[in-house]
Enzyme design. Structure first.
Site, mmCIF file in Angstrom:
data_model
loop_
_atom_site.group_PDB
_atom_site.id
_atom_site.type_symbol
_atom_site.label_atom_id
_atom_site.label_comp_id
_atom_site.label_asym_id
_atom_site.label_seq_id
_atom_site.Cartn_x
_atom_site.Cartn_y
_atom_site.Cartn_z
ATOM 1 N N CYS B 108 0.892 -1.155 0.000
ATOM 2 C CA CYS B 108 0.000 0.000 0.000
ATOM 3 C C CYS B 108 0.932 1.206 0.000
ATOM 4 O O CYS B 108 1.475 1.569 1.042
ATOM 5 C CB CYS B 108 -0.904 0.024 1.224
ATOM 6 N N CYS B 111 -0.320 4.171 2.320
ATOM 7 C CA CYS B 111 -0.363 4.069 3.777
ATOM 8 C C CYS B 111 -0.145 2.632 4.216
ATOM 9 O O CYS B 111 0.970 2.139 4.210
ATOM 10 C CB CYS B 111 -1.678 4.630 4.320
ATOM 11 N N SER B 112 -1.221 1.934 4.539
ATOM 12 C CA SER B 112 -1.049 0.616 5.152
ATOM 13 C C SER B 112 -2.238 -0.298 4.890
ATOM 14 O O SER B 112 -2.510 -1.183 5.694
ATOM 15 C CB SER B 112 -0.859 0.786 6.651
ATOM 16 N N CYS B 113 -2.972 -0.067 3.796
ATOM 17 C CA CYS B 113 -4.113 -0.938 3.501
ATOM 18 C C CYS B 113 -3.636 -2.378 3.378
ATOM 19 O O CYS B 113 -2.588 -2.654 2.791
ATOM 20 C CB CYS B 113 -4.806 -0.503 2.208
#
Lengths: 105, 207
Positions: B108, B111-113
């Site tokens: 991602c 971000c951090s999906c």
């Protein structure tokens, strides 16, 4: 929207610090921040898109230098203030109170 | 938090950050915006219940049940829910299949999906700048750094997750596992093999 969060393709950000295994939360506070955000999200105080946006608005040098759940804490606090759910002064007062308590223990 | 205010370790003073988080929680609890017990339950769920064992169950099922595999690619979210896994950051899941010709990996960049219902919360390196920035321009270099030398004639595909779609990798079933049960197969399936940042464990070493 362009911003420091849009990291794909950037150079020079260092070596990948791969871990085969690690605790889900590295410190207790990380789990509390995670859970607080999910709670306020779950009851509709904060939605996911505005939460992402609150972190994406961080000052770039700060964004790159602090840990993951500090991004979350920054985003959570920002939205709580902006929505008038709590005031900066409320948190400052509570923090002072807790520090006072700790000093007495 | 109130129940253990006095049984924590006092040898190290709490950091400014810890105190700030504690203050924020106290304030939100006082204002009845969050409940401490609900926070405890959320932390417990993500520390102990929602993790890569779920994803391993999906992969093992797909390896042994061809009909399930068809459903998994037709509608990943529904097929994963059949095994009881759904919820936050799993509203729209997509599974990508590793084959002898293709190696898939997920990231991602923004971000951090990550597919929480099947893999739990992402590891720190997945959320950090070096992996996010580099995997989309130099996936082979990243894989090499992670100890995986993908042959030049094998295609590498990188899937950039979004707030809407979260990917997970269906790794190749290791040879030498004919007749293995799903439970046995699950032992070979690592978190990294479902990110595409590593391989499954060797069946020889596992036995």
């Amino acid at each position: 929207m362009n911003g420091i969060h849009d990291l794909g393709g950037m150079h020079g950000l260092g070596k990948i610090l791969h871990t085969p295994d690690e605790p889900v939360f590295r410190s207790e506070w990380e789990g509390r921040v995670f859970a607080m955000l999910l709670s306020v999200n779950g009851v509709g105080h904060v939605n996911t898109d505005e939460f992402r946006h609150s972190m994406e608005r961080m000052e770039p040098a700060q964004y790159l230098s602090v840990s993951y759940y500090e991004h979350w804490l920054h985003g959570l606090e920002t939205l709580l203030y902006e929505k008038g759910i709590i005031a900066v002064a409320d948190l400052d007062a509570k923090l002072a109170q807790i520090k006072g308590n700790d000093a007495c223990q | 938090m109130t129940s253990h205010e006095h049984d924590h370790d006092h040898t190290k003073p709490p950091s400014e950050l810890e105190l700030r988080v504690k203050a924020l929680e106290s304030l939100l609890v006082e204002r009845k915006i969050v409940e401490a017990a609900a926070l405890d339950a959320i932390v417990d769920a993500y520390e102990n219940k929602i993790g890569p064992r779920n994803g391993a169950a999906v992969v093992a099922r797909a390896w042994v049940d061809p009909d399930y595999k068809v459903r998994l690619f037709a509608d990943s979210t529904a097929a994963i829910a059949e095994l009881g896994f759904s919820g936050l950051q799993g509203e729209d899941l997509a599974v990508v299949e590793n084959t002898p010709a293709v190696h898939n990996m997920i990231v991602c960049t923004l971000c951090s999906c990550y597919p929480w219902p099947t893999l739990g919360l992402p590891p720190s390196w997945y959320k950090a700048a070096p992996y996010r920035s580099r995997v989309v321009i130099d996936p082979r270099g990243v894989l090499k750094e992670l100890g995986l030398d993908v042959p030049a004639d094998k295609e590498v595909r990188v899937w950039d997750s979004t707030a809407e779609v979260r990917y997970m990798v269906l790794p190749e079933r290791p040879s030498g596992t004919d007749g293995w049960t799903e439970a046995q197969l699950m032992e070979l399936i690592t978190r990294d093999s479902m990110i595409g940042a590593g391989l499954t464990k060797s069946p020889v070493k596992a036995q």
